[in-house]
Design a protein around this motif. Sequence first.
Motif, PDB file in Angstrom:
ATOM      1  N   VAL A 295       0.876  -1.108  -0.104  1.00 59.78           N
ATOM      2  CA  VAL A 295      -0.176   0.026  -0.050  1.00 59.78           C
ATOM      3  C   VAL A 295       0.821   1.182   0.023  1.00 59.78           C
ATOM      4  O   VAL A 295       2.132   1.117   0.379  1.00 59.78           O
ATOM      5  CB  VAL A 295      -0.881   0.007   1.320  1.00 59.78           C
ATOM      6  N   GLU A 296       0.191   2.389  -0.314  1.00 59.89           N
ATOM      7  CA  GLU A 296       0.988   3.713  -0.334  1.00 59.89           C
ATOM      8  C   GLU A 296       0.218   4.681   0.402  1.00 59.89           C
ATOM      9  O   GLU A 296      -1.089   4.439   0.419  1.00 59.89           O
ATOM     10  CB  GLU A 296       1.247   4.070  -1.799  1.00 59.89           C
ATOM     11  N   VAL A 297       0.844   5.598   1.270  1.00 60.57           N
ATOM     12  CA  VAL A 297       0.121   6.504   1.895  1.00 60.57           C
ATOM     13  C   VAL A 297       0.440   8.091   1.383  1.00 60.57           C
ATOM     14  O   VAL A 297       1.539   8.153   0.719  1.00 60.57           O
ATOM     15  CB  VAL A 297       0.295   6.319   3.498  1.00 60.57           C
TER      16      VAL A 297
ATOM     17  N   PRO B  31      -4.137  17.392   4.118  1.00 61.90           N
ATOM     18  CA  PRO B  31      -4.934  17.947   5.049  1.00 61.90           C
ATOM     19  C   PRO B  31      -5.804  17.279   6.136  1.00 61.90           C
ATOM     20  O   PRO B  31      -6.867  16.835   5.621  1.00 61.90           O
ATOM     21  CB  PRO B  31      -5.455  19.277   4.648  1.00 61.90           C
ATOM     22  N   ARG B  32      -5.445  17.063   7.474  1.00 65.19           N
ATOM     23  CA  ARG B  32      -6.238  16.283   8.199  1.00 65.19           C
ATOM     24  C   ARG B  32      -6.815  15.044   8.152  1.00 65.19           C
ATOM     25  O   ARG B  32      -7.544  14.523   8.759  1.00 65.19           O
ATOM     26  CB  ARG B  32      -7.663  17.271   8.445  1.00 65.19           C
ATOM     27  N   ALA B  33      -5.988  14.383   7.127  1.00 65.21           N
ATOM     28  CA  ALA B  33      -6.119  12.966   6.942  1.00 65.21           C
ATOM     29  C   ALA B  33      -4.955  12.069   6.349  1.00 65.21           C
ATOM     30  O   ALA B  33      -3.590  12.932   6.042  1.00 65.21           O
ATOM     31  CB  ALA B  33      -7.311  12.845   5.921  1.00 65.21           C
ATOM     32  N   VAL B  34      -4.842  11.114   6.242  1.00 64.32           N
ATOM     33  CA  VAL B  34      -3.931  10.092   5.630  1.00 64.32           C
ATOM     34  C   VAL B  34      -4.674   9.343   4.580  1.00 64.32           C
ATOM     35  O   VAL B  34      -5.908   8.472   4.921  1.00 64.32           O
ATOM     36  CB  VAL B  34      -3.312   9.089   6.810  1.00 64.32           C
TER      37      VAL B  34
ATOM     38  N   SER C 179      -4.714   4.363  -9.771  1.00 61.29           N
ATOM     39  CA  SER C 179      -5.594   5.245 -10.208  1.00 61.29           C
ATOM     40  C   SER C 179      -6.795   4.774  -9.487  1.00 61.29           C
ATOM     41  O   SER C 179      -8.097   5.348 -10.016  1.00 61.29           O
ATOM     42  CB  SER C 179      -5.563   5.161 -11.797  1.00 61.29           C
ATOM     43  N   GLY C 180      -7.080   3.467  -8.667  1.00 61.08           N
ATOM     44  CA  GLY C 180      -8.141   3.212  -8.284  1.00 61.08           C
ATOM     45  C   GLY C 180      -8.389   3.804  -6.924  1.00 61.08           C
ATOM     46  O   GLY C 180      -8.175   5.040  -6.747  1.00 61.08           O
ATOM     47  N   PRO C 181      -9.446   3.267  -6.314  1.00 61.70           N
ATOM     48  CA  PRO C 181     -10.018   4.081  -5.072  1.00 61.70           C
ATOM     49  C   PRO C 181      -8.919   4.126  -4.109  1.00 61.70           C
ATOM     50  O   PRO C 181      -7.912   3.447  -3.928  1.00 61.70           O
ATOM     51  CB  PRO C 181     -11.167   3.232  -4.495  1.00 61.70           C
ATOM     52  N   THR C 182      -9.286   5.368  -3.046  1.00 62.35           N
ATOM     53  CA  THR C 182      -8.339   5.481  -1.958  1.00 62.35           C
ATOM     54  C   THR C 182      -9.344   5.465  -0.818  1.00 62.35           C
ATOM     55  O   THR C 182     -10.499   5.780  -0.808  1.00 62.35           O
ATOM     56  CB  THR C 182      -7.616   6.769  -2.201  1.00 62.35           C
ATOM     57  N   LEU C 183      -8.689   5.141   0.499  1.00 59.18           N
ATOM     58  CA  LEU C 183      -9.181   5.361   1.618  1.00 59.18           C
ATOM     59  C   LEU C 183      -8.574   6.719   2.442  1.00 59.18           C
ATOM     60  O   LEU C 183      -7.289   6.768   2.284  1.00 59.18           O
ATOM     61  CB  LEU C 183      -9.137   4.051   2.421  1.00 59.18           C
TER      62      LEU C 183
ATOM     63  N   PHE D 237      -8.061   8.473   6.221  1.00 54.83           N
ATOM     64  CA  PHE D 237      -8.352   8.098   7.615  1.00 54.83           C
ATOM     65  C   PHE D 237      -8.041   9.433   8.409  1.00 54.83           C
ATOM     66  O   PHE D 237      -7.062   9.685   8.079  1.00 54.83           O
ATOM     67  CB  PHE D 237      -7.286   6.966   8.276  1.00 54.83           C
ATOM     68  N   PRO D 238      -8.725   9.763   9.418  1.00 56.22           N
ATOM     69  CA  PRO D 238      -8.373  10.952  10.169  1.00 56.22           C
ATOM     70  C   PRO D 238      -6.932  10.766  10.833  1.00 56.22           C
ATOM     71  O   PRO D 238      -6.452   9.550  11.258  1.00 56.22           O
ATOM     72  CB  PRO D 238      -9.461  10.939  11.298  1.00 56.22           C
ATOM     73  N   VAL D 239      -6.394  11.729  11.034  1.00 51.66           N
ATOM     74  CA  VAL D 239      -4.882  11.517  11.526  1.00 51.66           C
ATOM     75  C   VAL D 239      -4.808  10.750  12.787  1.00 51.66           C
ATOM     76  O   VAL D 239      -3.801  10.031  13.017  1.00 51.66           O
ATOM     77  CB  VAL D 239      -4.090  12.900  11.736  1.00 51.66           C
ATOM     78  N   ARG D 240      -5.695  11.256  13.734  1.00 48.67           N
ATOM     79  CA  ARG D 240      -5.473  10.508  14.932  1.00 48.67           C
ATOM     80  C   ARG D 240      -5.894   9.131  14.780  1.00 48.67           C
ATOM     81  O   ARG D 240      -5.229   8.246  15.595  1.00 48.67           O
ATOM     82  CB  ARG D 240      -6.597  11.068  15.852  1.00 48.67           C
ATOM     83  N   SER D 241      -6.677   8.607  14.090  1.00 44.41           N
ATOM     84  CA  SER D 241      -6.948   7.138  13.536  1.00 44.41           C
ATOM     85  C   SER D 241      -5.994   6.550  13.166  1.00 44.41           C
ATOM     86  O   SER D 241      -5.421   5.418  13.469  1.00 44.41           O
ATOM     87  CB  SER D 241      -7.904   7.239  12.784  1.00 44.41           C
ATOM     88  N   TRP D 242      -5.210   7.093  12.176  1.00 45.45           N
ATOM     89  CA  TRP D 242      -4.062   6.402  11.527  1.00 45.45           C
ATOM     90  C   TRP D 242      -2.789   6.589  12.650  1.00 45.45           C
ATOM     91  O   TRP D 242      -2.143   5.254  12.629  1.00 45.45           O
ATOM     92  CB  TRP D 242      -3.472   7.369  10.459  1.00 45.45           C
ATOM     93  N   ALA D 243      -2.571   7.548  13.493  1.00 47.23           N
ATOM     94  CA  ALA D 243      -1.539   7.208  14.502  1.00 47.23           C
ATOM     95  C   ALA D 243      -1.918   6.272  15.516  1.00 47.23           C
ATOM     96  O   ALA D 243      -0.820   5.448  15.811  1.00 47.23           O
ATOM     97  CB  ALA D 243      -1.587   8.697  15.199  1.00 47.23           C
ATOM     98  N   ALA D 244      -3.164   5.959  15.731  1.00 43.47           N
ATOM     99  CA  ALA D 244      -3.272   4.830  16.535  1.00 43.47           C
ATOM    100  C   ALA D 244      -3.159   3.584  16.059  1.00 43.47           C
ATOM    101  O   ALA D 244      -2.660   2.420  16.678  1.00 43.47           O
ATOM    102  CB  ALA D 244      -4.903   4.827  17.108  1.00 43.47           C
ATOM    103  N   PHE D 245      -3.587   3.464  14.656  1.00 45.43           N
ATOM    104  CA  PHE D 245      -3.229   2.255  13.616  1.00 45.43           C
ATOM    105  C   PHE D 245      -1.626   2.114  13.857  1.00 45.43           C
ATOM    106  O   PHE D 245      -1.267   0.881  13.923  1.00 45.43           O
ATOM    107  CB  PHE D 245      -3.560   2.339  12.430  1.00 45.43           C
TER     108      PHE D 245
END
Length: 52
Positions: free
Chosen positions: A17-19, A23-26, A35-39, A41-49
């Motif tokens: 995966v690539e990240v 602004p305010r998300a990852v 070129s497909g879909p992306t997800l 995540f809020p920064v806090r959620s990503w940090a917890a992950f």
Amino acid sequence: MNEWRKSSRSTAQNACVEVAFVPRAVAVRDSKNTSGPTLAFPVRSWAAFVKR
């Protein structure tokens, strides 16, 4: 334009995966289908992950 990054430990086959930090998300996408879909995540959620 977002700067997409992938792990330095990933193989040359792009089987990862690539990240991108936006602004305010990852954003996350499949490196095999850039070129497909992306997800997004809020920064806090990503940090917890990644902390686990």
